[in-house]
Design a protein around this motif. Structure first.
Motif, mmCIF file in Angstrom:
data_model
loop_
_atom_site.group_PDB
_atom_site.id
_atom_site.type_symbol
_atom_site.label_atom_id
_atom_site.label_comp_id
_atom_site.label_asym_id
_atom_site.label_seq_id
_atom_site.Cartn_x
_atom_site.Cartn_y
_atom_site.Cartn_z
ATOM 1 N N SER A 217 -43.363 97.052 -12.546
ATOM 2 C CA SER A 217 -43.796 98.028 -13.549
ATOM 3 C C SER A 217 -42.656 98.982 -13.856
ATOM 4 O O SER A 217 -41.785 99.241 -13.011
ATOM 5 C CB SER A 217 -45.018 98.817 -13.068
ATOM 6 N N ASN A 218 -42.683 99.511 -15.043
ATOM 7 C CA ASN A 218 -41.678 100.478 -15.460
ATOM 8 C C ASN A 218 -41.731 101.726 -14.593
ATOM 9 O O ASN A 218 -40.696 102.316 -14.255
ATOM 10 C CB ASN A 218 -41.893 100.835 -16.936
ATOM 11 N N LEU A 219 -42.938 102.113 -14.194
ATOM 12 C CA LEU A 219 -43.103 103.312 -13.376
ATOM 13 C C LEU A 219 -42.446 103.134 -12.007
ATOM 14 O O LEU A 219 -41.800 104.054 -11.497
ATOM 15 C CB LEU A 219 -44.590 103.636 -13.212
ATOM 16 N N GLU A 220 -42.602 101.966 -11.403
ATOM 17 C CA GLU A 220 -41.962 101.708 -10.113
ATOM 18 C C GLU A 220 -40.443 101.756 -10.235
ATOM 19 O O GLU A 220 -39.759 102.342 -9.383
ATOM 20 C CB GLU A 220 -42.382 100.335 -9.578
ATOM 21 N N ILE A 221 -39.911 101.156 -11.283
ATOM 22 C CA ILE A 221 -38.460 101.132 -11.479
ATOM 23 C C ILE A 221 -37.921 102.546 -11.677
ATOM 24 O O ILE A 221 -36.923 102.941 -11.066
ATOM 25 C CB ILE A 221 -38.102 100.236 -12.685
ATOM 26 N N ARG A 222 -38.576 103.310 -12.514
ATOM 27 C CA ARG A 222 -38.147 104.689 -12.751
ATOM 28 C C ARG A 222 -38.225 105.530 -11.473
ATOM 29 O O ARG A 222 -37.343 106.350 -11.195
ATOM 30 C CB ARG A 222 -39.013 105.329 -13.839
ATOM 31 N N SER A 223 -39.285 105.338 -10.710
ATOM 32 C CA SER A 223 -39.483 106.135 -9.491
ATOM 33 C C SER A 223 -38.410 105.836 -8.461
ATOM 34 O O SER A 223 -37.842 106.749 -7.848
ATOM 35 C CB SER A 223 -40.873 105.865 -8.906
ATOM 36 N N LEU A 224 -38.105 104.555 -8.268
ATOM 37 C CA LEU A 224 -37.048 104.206 -7.310
ATOM 38 C C LEU A 224 -35.695 104.714 -7.802
ATOM 39 O O LEU A 224 -34.911 105.264 -7.023
ATOM 40 C CB LEU A 224 -37.004 102.694 -7.108
ATOM 41 N N PHE A 225 -35.407 104.539 -9.074
ATOM 42 C CA PHE A 225 -34.150 105.010 -9.644
ATOM 43 C C PHE A 225 -33.960 106.500 -9.384
ATOM 44 O O PHE A 225 -32.870 106.956 -9.004
ATOM 45 C CB PHE A 225 -34.125 104.714 -11.140
ATOM 46 N N GLN A 226 -35.022 107.264 -9.539
ATOM 47 C CA GLN A 226 -34.937 108.711 -9.362
ATOM 48 C C GLN A 226 -34.691 109.090 -7.905
ATOM 49 O O GLN A 226 -34.227 110.181 -7.608
ATOM 50 C CB GLN A 226 -36.222 109.376 -9.873
ATOM 51 N N MET A 227 -34.984 108.180 -6.970
ATOM 52 C CA MET A 227 -34.747 108.424 -5.551
ATOM 53 C C MET A 227 -33.284 108.229 -5.165
ATOM 54 O O MET A 227 -32.871 108.678 -4.095
ATOM 55 C CB MET A 227 -35.596 107.470 -4.706
ATOM 56 N N THR A 228 -32.533 107.541 -6.001
ATOM 57 C CA THR A 228 -31.180 107.127 -5.623
ATOM 58 C C THR A 228 -30.110 108.068 -6.167
ATOM 59 O O THR A 228 -30.339 108.777 -7.149
ATOM 60 C CB THR A 228 -30.894 105.710 -6.165
#
Length: 262
Positions: A217-228
């Motif tokens: 999902s786009n939400l999962e990708i965005r959330s992980l990206f924001q963690m890095t």
């Protein structure tokens, strides 16, 4: 256990505050954490949006293998006192406390937003805003320090660990999130996974855990990206490309390094 960040004398709990013999007093926030940052703490670390992103992603269970490895390594050491440094929103801290028998658990971070969230999840843990370079704990009072993707201050950690205490340092493996970096950068380098050496510590062993996952999902990708760290360092155009994706297969790889205090 906890000491005053100003005079370094023992802090005693008095109703909704901690006070030392010299009457330095530190109020406990409504959510349960206490601010023991020496001097004026203007706020740093994860903000509310980053805490929200981390919580959302970690609750998907994609890092379950790594969470279980950390649990197994820590419980095998049977600590009676554990300090989780750079604990963030408390995802790993709370799980460890739930799995450890008769263990006094402390979580340290610089982010007020993160500790507000963490302390609401588990009132049994002592959550503290503090500098990792001057942990407000008594000398030789901690059995195990866990450090997940946070800096290591060898002098501070050495001081608070008991004789023969342990540091569990978790960091990225060479191929961690490699596919994400391939989207973001034209030239991609693998992570440096060399075993670090710290004064006062002997490296005991390393465990590497690798797993293939898929973000769907786009939400999962965005959330992980924001963690890095890539969230702050990536070119705007390539970051936009990643944020528009709905599916991303990923390599996840964690290095668990166990150090024993000399």
């Amino acid at each position: 256990m906890m000491i005053c960040p100003i005079c370094h004398h023992v802090l005693m709990r008095e109703l909704n505050s901690y006070t030392c013999i010299h009457k330095h007093s530190f109020d406990i926030a409504k959510s349960g954490y206490v601010n023991l940052w020496p001097g004026n703490h203007k706020g740093s670390g994860d903000d509310k949006e980053m805490v929200k992103a981390r919580t959302l992603f970690l609750n998907t269970g994609h890092y379950q293998l790594f969470q279980q490895t950390l649990i197994d390594l820590t419980t095998n050491l049977k600590p009676s006192v554990l300090a989780d440094v750079g604990c963030g929103e408390g995802y790993y801290t709370n799980v460890l406390e739930n799995c450890l028998d008769a263990c006094d658990v402390y979580g340290f971070d610089v982010s007020k937003s993160a500790l507000q969230h963490a302390s609401r999840q588990n009132s049994r843990i002592h959550y503290v805003i503090a500098s990792l370079s001057d942990l407000p704990l008594s000398d030789e009072s901690v059995d195990v320090i866990t450090d997940v993707f946070a800096p290591v201050d060898a002098q501070s950690f050495h001081r608070v660990l008991k004789q023969d205490g342990f540091l569990i340092k978790v960091g990225p493996g060479r191929q961690h999130l490699l596919e994400m970096k391939q989207v973001l950068y034209d030239k991609v380098y693998e992570n440096d996974d060399a075993v670090a050496e710290y004064d006062g510590f002997a490296h005991a062993k390393r465990i590497v855990k690798t797993q293939q996952i898929e973000l769907t999902s786009n939400l999962e990708i965005r959330s992980l990206f924001q963690m890095t760290p890539y969230y702050w360092k990536s070119p705007k155009q390539s970051a936009g490309k990643l944020k528009a994706m709905d599916d991303l297969p990923l390599t996840t790889q964690f290095c668990f390094d166990i150090y024993k205090r000399k």
